[in-house]
Motif scaffolding. Sequence first.
Motif, PDB file in Angstrom:
ATOM      1  N   LEU A  13       2.697   8.549  -3.735  1.00 39.75           N
ATOM      2  CA  LEU A  13       3.828   7.625  -3.813  1.00 39.75           C
ATOM      3  C   LEU A  13       4.771   8.091  -4.909  1.00 39.75           C
ATOM      4  N   ASP A  14       5.763   8.883  -4.520  1.00 33.85           N
ATOM      5  CA  ASP A  14       6.756   9.341  -5.480  1.00 33.85           C
ATOM      6  C   ASP A  14       7.740   8.203  -5.759  1.00 33.85           C
ATOM      7  N   GLU A  15       8.276   8.163  -6.985  1.00 32.30           N
ATOM      8  CA  GLU A  15       9.194   7.091  -7.398  1.00 32.30           C
ATOM      9  C   GLU A  15       8.569   5.723  -7.128  1.00 32.30           C
ATOM     10  N   VAL A  16       7.302   5.561  -7.544  1.00 30.37           N
ATOM     11  CA  VAL A  16       6.567   4.335  -7.239  1.00 30.37           C
ATOM     12  C   VAL A  16       7.192   3.101  -7.877  1.00 30.37           C
ATOM     13  N   ALA A  17       7.962   3.273  -8.945  1.00 24.42           N
ATOM     14  CA  ALA A  17       8.619   2.131  -9.586  1.00 24.42           C
ATOM     15  C   ALA A  17       9.643   1.481  -8.665  1.00 24.42           C
ATOM     16  N   GLU A  18      10.088   2.211  -7.633  1.00 24.38           N
ATOM     17  CA  GLU A  18      11.072   1.674  -6.700  1.00 24.38           C
ATOM     18  C   GLU A  18      10.426   0.926  -5.537  1.00 24.38           C
ATOM     19  N   LEU A  19       9.102   0.835  -5.512  1.00 30.18           N
ATOM     20  CA  LEU A  19       8.400   0.173  -4.411  1.00 30.18           C
ATOM     21  C   LEU A  19       8.725  -1.315  -4.383  1.00 30.18           C
ATOM     22  N   ASP A  20       9.054  -1.817  -3.202  1.00 29.93           N
ATOM     23  CA  ASP A  20       9.391  -3.227  -3.004  1.00 29.93           C
ATOM     24  C   ASP A  20       8.291  -4.118  -3.583  1.00 29.93           C
ATOM     25  N   VAL A  21       8.677  -5.054  -4.458  1.00 28.78           N
ATOM     26  CA  VAL A  21       7.712  -5.950  -5.100  1.00 28.78           C
ATOM     27  C   VAL A  21       6.921  -6.726  -4.055  1.00 28.78           C
ATOM     28  N   ALA A  22       7.535  -7.050  -2.924  1.00 26.82           N
ATOM     29  CA  ALA A  22       6.880  -7.866  -1.905  1.00 26.82           C
ATOM     30  C   ALA A  22       5.665  -7.178  -1.291  1.00 26.82           C
ATOM     31  N   VAL A  23       5.630  -5.845  -1.269  1.00 27.03           N
ATOM     32  CA  VAL A  23       4.503  -5.147  -0.643  1.00 27.03           C
ATOM     33  C   VAL A  23       3.478  -4.675  -1.671  1.00 27.03           C
ATOM     34  N   GLN A  24       3.766  -4.837  -2.935  1.00 31.06           N
ATOM     35  CA  GLN A  24       2.840  -4.371  -3.963  1.00 31.06           C
ATOM     36  C   GLN A  24       1.465  -5.053  -3.892  1.00 31.06           C
ATOM     37  N   PRO A  25       1.383  -6.369  -3.607  1.00 34.25           N
ATOM     38  CA  PRO A  25       0.048  -6.987  -3.490  1.00 34.25           C
ATOM     39  C   PRO A  25      -0.779  -6.370  -2.362  1.00 34.25           C
ATOM     40  N   LYS A  26      -0.121  -5.995  -1.279  1.00 40.42           N
ATOM     41  CA  LYS A  26      -0.833  -5.414  -0.147  1.00 40.42           C
ATOM     42  C   LYS A  26      -1.358  -4.015  -0.497  1.00 40.42           C
ATOM     43  N   LEU A  27      -0.583  -3.271  -1.296  1.00 39.95           N
ATOM     44  CA  LEU A  27      -1.061  -1.965  -1.754  1.00 39.95           C
ATOM     45  C   LEU A  27      -2.257  -2.136  -2.681  1.00 39.95           C
ATOM     46  N   LEU A  28      -2.214  -3.157  -3.518  1.00 43.69           N
ATOM     47  CA  LEU A  28      -3.349  -3.430  -4.406  1.00 43.69           C
ATOM     48  C   LEU A  28      -4.603  -3.724  -3.580  1.00 43.69           C
ATOM     49  N   ARG A  29      -4.446  -4.452  -2.501  1.00 41.25           N
ATOM     50  CA  ARG A  29      -5.591  -4.752  -1.626  1.00 41.25           C
ATOM     51  C   ARG A  29      -6.199  -3.472  -1.055  1.00 41.25           C
ATOM     52  N   VAL A  30      -5.334  -2.538  -0.681  1.00 42.14           N
ATOM     53  CA  VAL A  30      -5.822  -1.261  -0.164  1.00 42.14           C
ATOM     54  C   VAL A  30      -6.709  -0.580  -1.206  1.00 42.14           C
ATOM     55  N   LEU A  31      -6.267  -0.610  -2.459  1.00 38.96           N
ATOM     56  CA  LEU A  31      -7.001   0.071  -3.526  1.00 38.96           C
ATOM     57  C   LEU A  31      -8.268  -0.681  -3.933  1.00 38.96           C
ATOM     58  N   GLU A  32      -8.194  -2.008  -3.955  1.00 38.94           N
ATOM     59  CA  GLU A  32      -9.325  -2.804  -4.418  1.00 38.94           C
ATOM     60  C   GLU A  32     -10.367  -3.026  -3.326  1.00 38.94           C
ATOM     61  N   GLN A  33      -9.900  -3.356  -2.115  1.00 46.04           N
ATOM     62  CA  GLN A  33     -10.814  -3.713  -1.031  1.00 46.04           C
ATOM     63  C   GLN A  33     -11.047  -2.572  -0.042  1.00 46.04           C
ATOM     64  N   HIS A  34     -10.273  -1.493  -0.181  1.00 43.18           N
ATOM     65  CA  HIS A  34     -10.384  -0.350   0.738  1.00 43.18           C
ATOM     66  C   HIS A  34     -10.177  -0.789   2.191  1.00 43.18           C
ATOM     67  N   GLU A  35      -9.157  -1.650   2.383  1.00 44.34           N
ATOM     68  CA  GLU A  35      -8.834  -2.076   3.728  1.00 44.34           C
ATOM     69  C   GLU A  35      -7.345  -2.379   3.813  1.00 44.34           C
ATOM     70  N   VAL A  36      -6.810  -2.260   5.034  1.00 46.35           N
ATOM     71  CA  VAL A  36      -5.385  -2.468   5.247  1.00 46.35           C
ATOM     72  C   VAL A  36      -5.191  -3.372   6.459  1.00 46.35           C
ATOM     73  N   VAL A  37      -4.221  -4.268   6.349  1.00 50.09           N
ATOM     74  CA  VAL A  37      -3.879  -5.144   7.458  1.00 50.09           C
ATOM     75  C   VAL A  37      -2.493  -4.756   7.946  1.00 50.09           C
ATOM     76  N   SER A  38      -2.402  -4.266   9.178  1.00 49.99           N
ATOM     77  CA  SER A  38      -1.112  -3.879   9.735  1.00 49.99           C
ATOM     78  C   SER A  38      -0.267  -5.115  10.011  1.00 49.99           C
ATOM     79  N   LEU A  39       1.027  -4.921  10.059  1.00 46.17           N
ATOM     80  CA  LEU A  39       1.948  -6.001  10.383  1.00 46.17           C
ATOM     81  C   LEU A  39       1.628  -6.503  11.798  1.00 46.17           C
ATOM     82  N   GLY A  40       1.326  -7.806  11.906  1.00 44.64           N
ATOM     83  CA  GLY A  40       0.995  -8.386  13.201  1.00 44.64           C
ATOM     84  C   GLY A  40      -0.477  -8.345  13.540  1.00 44.64           C
ATOM     85  N   ALA A  41      -1.298  -7.709  12.700  1.00 43.86           N
ATOM     86  CA  ALA A  41      -2.733  -7.623  12.974  1.00 43.86           C
ATOM     87  C   ALA A  41      -3.443  -8.858  12.424  1.00 43.86           C
TER      88      ALA A  41
END
Length: 467
Positions: free
Chosen positions: A233-261
Motif C-alpha cells: 500500500l503505497d501512500e497509505v496515508a491517503e487511504l480513505d478513512v471509511a475503509v481503514q477499519p475493514k483493512l484492520l479486520r483483514v490484518l487482525e482476523q485474516h478475513e475479508v468481506v467483499s462488498l455485497g457478501a
Amino acid sequence: MAAETYQTTIDESVLITDAEDSACPGLVVIFSGGRPQCQHRRLHGAPVVLGRFPADDVFVVEDDRISRRHTRVTVKGAGVRVTDLESRNGTYVDGVRVVDESYAKLPRLLRLGQSLVLFVADVRPYEAGGVAVLPGEVVGPVLRKARLAVTRGAESGDSLLLTGPSGAGKELAARAFHEASGAKGAFVAVNCATIPTGLAERLLFGARKGTYSGATADAEGYVQAADGGTLFLDEVAELDVAVQPKLLRVLEQHEVVSLGASHPRKVDVRVCAATLKDLRAEVSAGRFREDLYYRIGRPEVRLPSVLERLEEVSFLIVRELERVDPRLTAHPSLVEACVLRAWPGNVRELLGEIRRAGRDALADGRTAVKDRDLPESAGREIEGARHTTGTSSAIPAAEVTRDAIEAALRAEQGNVTRAARALGMHRNQLRRWISKNGVDPRLLGVAGSDDGGDTESRAGADPSGDD
C-alpha cells in the motif's frame, strides 16, 4: 553493465554499530579508470597520500592521469586538510581547485586526475561490504543497512512501514520484504493516492455479482489478489478513512468481506505500507485511525535519500547509460556533477536525467556523456514548487545523517528551504539542527547570505522561526 559485486561478504556487527564517538572518517574511491569503484581507506593517525606509487602511506588509485604522490589528506579534529603535492593535474575539492586548504568539516568530493573520491564521516560500513550491482538495482552499504532491517521485519512479522523521501525506492524495498517473507503468493502494489473516492472498498475488498449496476460477475479485490502473498500500500496515508477499519479486520482476523457478501473469506496477506507523511501526525489530525497505525506502523524502516548513499551514484549512472545504448560511457565530469547536486527527486530523478543526457550525447554524435549533457536544472530544487513534505509529514532530523545534511546545504548553496525539501525534512527542523550543531554556512562553501531575496532561508537564518 554486467552484474558485478564488490565486497559482498557482510559483517552485520559493523553495520549496526552507530555510536558516533567510535565513527572512523575515511576515503572511498567511487570512480576511476572510467568505471565505478568502491575502494576505501581509513583516515586516522598519520596523513594519507593518494597517488600511483605503492607505499605504506599511499592510498593507491589506479589512474594514469594522477601523479605518483598526488594529494595528502590529514585529519584535523572533526575536519581535514587537503594538500596538493605539486601534482601534474591539480587537486579539486567539491569542484574547486585547491593547493593547501583546511576544512572544519569533511567536504564531499575529491577529484584528482580522472578519479573521484568521497569523504565519509564513517568508513566502517564500507569495510563491512561494498556496492553490489544486482538485477534491477544497486545496493551500497547505507542502503544495505536499511534492507537488512526490511529483511528482519519480514522474518519477524506480517507488516512493515516504509518511510523516507520520494524516489528513494520504496517499491523495491517492498518487493524485498515480499521475497524475504518466503510468501508464495503474488506481490500486489496499490497506490492509495490514485484510488478514486467512493471506489476504495470495492477495489480493495472486491464485490459480489449484482452489488451495483454493471456488476455482472464476482470481482476480487486487491486483498484477495494478494492472498498468500504481499499487499503493498503505497501512500497509505491517503487511504480513505471509511475503509481503514475493514483493512484492520483483514490484518487482525485474516478475513475479508467483499462488498455485497454475507460471509467473510479467509485470507493470508502480508501488508507492506509506505508513506511520505508522518502517520503519527496523521493520527493526531484524525486522518488516520490510531488502531490501524499501531497494526501497520511498526516496525518502521526509513529508506535513505541519494545524498546518503553517494557511493551508489557512479554505478547507477553507468548502468543507466548502458541501458540507453551499450556504447555510452560516463565521463568523470558527469559523475562529479551528479555527486555535487541535491537531487530532491532522489534516484528516480537521477536516472531520468541520465537517460536524457545519454540520448542528447548520442544526438550530438558522441558516446562519452559529460556534465554539459546534464541540464543545469537537473538535480536542483524547483523554485516555488509545492511539496508533500510539511510540518505534519517531516522526517525527524535525527534520522538523517550529518553527511547528508551538510551535502544538501552545499548542493543548494546554503538555502535551507531547498536543502530541507531535498532531504524530506521541514525547513524549521533543519534550522533547529543547524543551530544545535553549530554549523557555519561559510564552512560549507556558502558565499554571503544573499540567495535571490530568500535570505530568511539561508543557513545563517534564525532557526527558531515558524511558518
